[in-house]
Enzyme design. Structure first.
Site, PDB file in Angstrom:
ATOM      1  N   GLU A 180       0.811  -1.228   0.000  1.00  0.00           N
ATOM      2  CA  GLU A 180       0.000   0.000   0.000  1.00  0.00           C
ATOM      3  C   GLU A 180       0.836   1.267   0.000  1.00  0.00           C
ATOM      4  O   GLU A 180       0.523   2.227  -0.710  1.00  0.00           O
ATOM      5  CB  GLU A 180      -0.954   0.024   1.205  1.00  0.00           C
ATOM      6  CG  GLU A 180      -2.156  -0.907   1.092  1.00  0.00           C
ATOM      7  CD  GLU A 180      -1.863  -2.335   1.522  1.00  0.00           C
ATOM      8  OE1 GLU A 180      -0.709  -2.623   1.911  1.00  0.00           O
ATOM      9  OE2 GLU A 180      -2.787  -3.169   1.487  1.00  0.00           O
TER      10      GLU A 180
ATOM     11  N   HIS B 291     -10.362  -4.292  11.426  1.00  0.00           N
ATOM     12  CA  HIS B 291     -11.062  -4.170  10.136  1.00  0.00           C
ATOM     13  C   HIS B 291     -12.373  -3.403  10.247  1.00  0.00           C
ATOM     14  O   HIS B 291     -13.273  -3.603   9.423  1.00  0.00           O
ATOM     15  CB  HIS B 291     -11.355  -5.569   9.564  1.00  0.00           C
ATOM     16  CG  HIS B 291     -10.177  -6.249   8.939  1.00  0.00           C
ATOM     17  ND1 HIS B 291      -9.192  -6.840   9.684  1.00  0.00           N
ATOM     18  CD2 HIS B 291      -9.829  -6.432   7.648  1.00  0.00           C
ATOM     19  CE1 HIS B 291      -8.289  -7.362   8.866  1.00  0.00           C
ATOM     20  NE2 HIS B 291      -8.649  -7.126   7.629  1.00  0.00           N
TER      21      HIS B 291
END
Ligand SMILES: Cc1ncc(C[n+]2csc(CCOP(=O)(O)OP(=O)(O)O)c2C)c(N)n1
Ligand SMILES: [Mg+2]
Lengths: 350, 330
Positions: free
Chosen positions: B61, B130
């Protein structure tokens, strides 16, 4: 190798398979939610590696870690209760499937962000090295995880300071839907460790004995003070990436959240693949459990009745784990605040 | 076109429209290509535009978002998809240190036509790592814009505007909204990207919210209308900049302000909104402005606790009642 050792490995592999199959069923029934990443096909990695570890070694794992926890000795009922989000789960119901922790067994967590296991592992390794303890850290990660920056940063520090870390890459060739040749310029993962002068080896992950042997030698080198070691274990997952991946990536949040609103979710649920039958697995020639039982039968260690017997016993164990989970209470808000503030001691804030 | 379209489809159509209009638009991220994106936003684009314009990335990322920054500096219009907002924490260097600052540090020499899309929010028992909402982290960064569409129409308009903009824009999509449907009219002219919208006019109290919570606030307002309370619901659509004029006009009319946010309350979006509107509209308020926010705790995995950790339609209605009928309810 001794018959007892082999039997206990076989036991753990059968337990792993049965536990995960049952977890899939419980997910379908709605007893487990969230992301559920299962391990069938990869059992030989966790079993081969962790049977080589000592009780004082540390384990750091990913979100696909139920089996690592089980093999490490975390009771099946504690793991199942965590998947159910119950108070008696090994993380008190706060973590769930991806975040199993067991302080007592030095099971240092399941991590959900890809690439987090390396820095945690080298941190533990740093502390061991500083104190000159005879311990090691086992750090698990997938093939997709080696492209995270932390991989390179951590391998460099581990090698530079000779930290006692065994890096174990569970190479199942997929990063969710992206096959390894589409995510990595160098697909022989073990070669990357060479760039940091870390001894590394590629191992057949369908052969638990090979994994075990490679682990024992690597851990021995670590205990002799050689510094970090690296194993690339080639393996294969029979299921989708998670329960919400029926072959094309479909996160479970879609299924759960839009069940009522959108007919497409019905299609998603129906397309969750059935677990392959034994004959299908045999035909694949890939099943690591068949591989081990075959070996043991040839050595005369085992009759098929013994396997059947073991499976019955394991089925009872898994049943009782599910019952334990069902009967465990849910945590309450007080438990959650307690977990958040557990390190505050007597200090009164506000 | 005017039909019942899900949010994911509106985003997908917006991507397709921009990619076909402008060759410099390309997208990249994990599983955006062959798989068509985790939430289908890039579905079919790989076949249509090829791998250079729809790039499946490794799990890197920090560097693939940085790659997009570099490409944007030389005239490309990258749209990064970060699989979920949680993984954007690994890309914050590219977003905050690079994208938000390069145009400024260079004395205005470089454009930054970058869009970073990311699904987020509390979905269904995905646990602490998450389930995050990171608006508080990003709102405090000068140089960034933040869009938070809640409907298919806004998703369509705002993504197209974001791709055409020369400023770096973080596009926050809510995981629970992808399959929610609404009307999409691709011919309607768009309002400015940061303009707030009144989802429901009312006279008694203003609820300001955004994303999934705007939808729940609207439901709560409808419930309260049956009880005789007339609630105005404002959907911000943008968290940076914020359309203060629309917000202030509403507060000056209703004299009551409740801000509803899913993110943790401490130092969050609601704190900024309440502070600014209190500064601006203090003399119009009949009661202290209130915030209803997520608890200051990581999201628990357990489903009951997860639900209790963020506002619900019922808790929003309770908070509004409490403000309008103090003392009458326990
Ligand atoms: C930083 C980060 N990016 C993306 C994800 C989403 N994600 C979860 S698992 C996964 C694939 C990981 O593949 P691999 O490392 O090979 O492990 P496997 O799941 O195959 O065991 C991705 C992209 C994540 N969890 N963390
Ligand atoms: Mg993999």
């Amino acid at each position: 190798m001794k018959r007892d050792t082999l039997l206990s490995m076989l036991h753990d592999m059968l337990l792993a398979r049965a536990f995960e199959e049952r977890a899939a069923q419980e997910y379908t029934k709605g007893n487990i939610a969230g992301f559920l990443h299962l391990y069938p096909g990869e059992e030989a990695v966790a079993v081969g590696v962790l049977h080589g570890a000592e009780p004082n070694d540390y384990i750091v794992s990913t979100y696909r870690e139920h089996v690592h926890a089980l093999v490490r000795g975390v009771p099946a009922e504690k793991v199942m209760a965590e998947l159910f989000g119950r108070r008696d789960g090994c993380s008190g119901g706060m973590g769930g499937s991806m975040h199993l922790f067991d302080h007592e067994r030095r099971f240092m967590g399941g991590y959900g962000i890809v690439g987090e296991t390396y820095p945690v592992a080298i941190g533990i390794g740093y502390s061991i090295a500083m104190q000159e303890l005879p311990e090691a850290v086992i750090c698990f990660f997938g093939d997709g995880a080696v492209n995270q920056g932390t991989f390179h940063e951590s391998l460099n520090m581990a090698a530079l300071w000779k930290l006692p870390v065994l890096f174990v890459c569970e190479n199942n060739r997929y990063q969710i839907g992206t096959e390894i040749h589409r995510h990595s310029a160098v697909t022989e993962v073990y070669k990357r460790a060479c760039g940091y002068r870390i001894p590394s080896e590629k191992v057949n992950g369908m052969d638990v004995l090979a994994v075990h042997q490679a682990t024992l030698s690597a851990l021995q080198r670590i205990r002799e003070g050689t510094g970090p070691q690296f194993l690339e274990v080639e393996t294969y997952r029979f299921r989708g990436h998670s329960m919400s991946d029926p072959g094309s990536y479909r996160p479970n949040v879609e299924v759960q959240a839009f069940k009522d609103e959108d007919p497409v979710t019905v299609v998603l649920e129906e397309s969750i693949p059935n677990y392959p039958t034994e004959s299908q697995l045999d035909a694949l020639g890939r099943d690591n459990i068949a591989h081990l039982t075959g070996h043991m039968r040839r050595e005369g260690y085992l009759e098929m009745e013994d396997v059947a017997h073991m499976k019955d016993e394991i089925a009872r164990l898994v049943d009782s784990a599910v019952n334990f989970a069902l009967n465990s209470p849910e945590p309450d808000m007080q438990d959650a605040w307690q977990a958040l503030n557990c390190n505050r001691g007597q200090e009164v804030v506000i | 076109m005017s039909e019942e379209t899900p949010v994911w489809k509106a985003l997908n159509l917006a991507m397709d429209a921009e990619m076909s209009d402008d060759d410099s638009v390309f997208t990249l991220g994990e599983d955006v290509g062959l798989y068509g994106g985790s939430y289908r936003v890039t579905q079919d684009l790989y076949a249509r535009y090829g791998e250079w314009r729809v790039r499946d990335t490794p799990i890197s990322e920090g560097s693939f978002t940085g790659l997009a920054v570099g490409a944007a500096m030389v005239g490309m219009r990258p749209v990064v998809e970060i699989m979920t907002v949680n993984f954007a924490l690994l890309a914050l260097d590219a977003i905050i240190n690079m994208a938000a600052k390069i145009p400024f540090m260079s004395g205005g020499q470089f454009p930054m036509p970058l869009v970073v899309r990311m699904p987020g929010g509390v979905a269904k028992q995905l646990a602490a790592q998450h389930s995050q909402r990171l608006e508080h982290t990003l709102m405090n960064v000068p140089g960034l814009r933040i869009a938070v569409p809640a409907t298919p129409q806004d998703a369509w308009w705002q993504l197209r505007q974001a791709i055409r903009s020369d400023e770096p824009i973080v596009f926050l999509e809510h995981e629970l909204l992808y399959f929610s449907k609404g009307t999409l009219d691709t011919k309607l002219p768009p309002p400015p990207m940061h303009r707030a919208t009144v989802r429901r006019p009312g006279n008694d109290l203003t609820i300001i919210s955004y994303s999934h919570m705007a939808k729940l606030s609207l439901k709560a307002a409808e419930r309260l209308s049956a009880e005789g309370m007339d609630i105005e619901v404002i959907d911000l659509r943008s968290l940076r900049p914020i359309d203060w004029d629309s917000c202030a006009a509403s507060v000056e009319k209703t004299h009551h302000l409740l801000v509803v946010e899913e993110d943790c309350g401490f130092a969050g979006a609601g704190a900024e909104i309440v502070a600014t509107l209190t500064e601006r509209c203090f003399h119009f308020l009949d009661a202290p402005a209130q915030r209803l926010a997520g608890l200051d705790m990581p999201t628990p995995y357990n489903g009951t606790l997860e639900t209790a950790s963020i506002p619900t339609t019922a808790s929003i209605a309770d908070a509004a009642r409490q403000m309008l009928l103090p003392g009458e309810i326990s």
